[in-house]
Design an enzyme around this catalytic site. Structure first.
Site, mmCIF file in Angstrom:
data_model
loop_
_atom_site.group_PDB
_atom_site.id
_atom_site.type_symbol
_atom_site.label_atom_id
_atom_site.label_comp_id
_atom_site.label_asym_id
_atom_site.label_seq_id
_atom_site.Cartn_x
_atom_site.Cartn_y
_atom_site.Cartn_z
ATOM 1 C CG LEU A 74 -1.885 -1.251 1.233
ATOM 2 C CD1 LEU A 74 -2.599 -1.366 2.572
ATOM 3 C CD2 LEU A 74 -2.888 -1.164 0.102
ATOM 4 C CE LYS A 177 11.902 0.855 -1.536
ATOM 5 N NZ LYS A 177 10.511 0.369 -1.616
ATOM 6 C CE LYS A 246 5.553 6.496 0.223
ATOM 7 N NZ LYS A 246 6.236 5.534 1.158
#
Length: 296
Positions: A74, A177, A246
């Site tokens: 998501l 990540k 982001k």
């Protein structure tokens, strides 16, 4: 299935999120022999998934019912929390939630601790490699959480990835990540600036790329993005600028949250945020080349 047993085919796996990564990763699980049931809030995405041969549930609760593992793919950690809270009452006893989204590490840790306290398993396992490697099942996967829980989930992860890295405690996968994408973004921006400087001085871009790739400046961007996308202005890498911005912001926020000075991360975050504002959320991340060139 025992709560300590590895999750192997033909166990039921629920995949929540059937976007650019969710669809091919689901297909990898199905090819490995798992019974995969997908769900997406978008009816269009569910229809496309079903038309491609996948089994799509009409609700998230239906998707997770009886699933040994629930994979979330998501937009961010807040969406993941909302989705999991919505289906928590329908999770099978001992089910393992595998958050493969790009979520904020501290929020991931909080969600994971809550689920573990309620008797479920939880690991964070974001990926790197993009759509191409999602299709062929060769993603790099960074798994954070309890070792025994990762052991249970490892067959599921191996169906989607070639390299599985155990990064440490809950949230460390998401931290790794974000930090990886920060380093990648910094390298891409530096490479694009080098092309602009070299071009102004009379060095052909392709020649400078060859120099970089034979020298110490070589990185993923010089090898896989400059000649392929930036120089020909073909902005079709498949990974959005908004997602890159982001992830960079997540890395920078983590640094501030834990009291680590990261002045370069601050500047890279500001640069990519400004590019996103200028180019729009639909821009591909390699369009940072267009943004920086326009600023010359």
């Amino acid at each position: 299935m025992s709560q300590s047993a590895a999750i192997t085919p033909p166990a039921r796996i629920a995949v929540i999120g059937l976007g650019n990564m969710g669809r091919p990763m689901s297909a990898c699980l199905a090819r490995a022999g798992y019974h995969v049931v997908g769900f997406d809030i978008s009816a269009e995405a569910r229809s496309a998934y079903a038309e491609a041969g996948g089994t799509a549930a009409s609700t998230a609760s239906d998707a997770v019912a009886g699933a040994a593992a629930v994979v979330t793919l998501l937009g961010d950690g807040k969406i993941v929390r909302s989705a999991i809270e919505g289906v928590k009452a329908h999770l099978a006893p001992g089910a393992v939630v595998i958050d493969m989204s790009s979520s904020a590490p501290i929020g991931t840790r909080a969600l994971g601790e809550e689920l573990i306290a309620a008797g479920f398993g939880f690991i964070d396992a974001p990926v790197s490699g993009g759509v191409k490697r999602a299709v062929d099942g060769t993603l790099a996967i960074m798994a954070g959480g309890d070792g025994a829980t990762i052991d249970r989930a490892e067959p599921v992860l191996k169906a989607m990835g070639k390299s599985i890295f155990r990064t440490g405690p809950l949230g460390s996968g998401h931290a790794a990540k974000a930090l990886n994408n920060y380093v990648s973004a910094a390298g891409l921006a530096a490479a694009v600036e080098a092309l602009a400087i070299g071009g102004r001085f009379g060095i052909e871009p392709e020649v400078l790329v060859d120099v970089l790739n034979a020298s110490t400046g070589r990185n993923n961007s010089t090898e896989n993005k400059l000649k392929q996308f930036v120089i020909p202005e073909k902005y079709t890498s498949g990974f959005s600028l908004a997602l890159m911005a982001k992830d960079i912001g997540t890395a920078d926020e983590l640094a501030h949250d834990i009291g680590v000075s990261a002045p370069l991360a601050d500047q890279v975050t500001a640069l990519w945020s400004a590019a996103m504002q200028a180019l729009g959320p639909g821009a591909d991340h390699v369009e940072i080349g267009r943004y920086l060139t326009a600023k010359r």
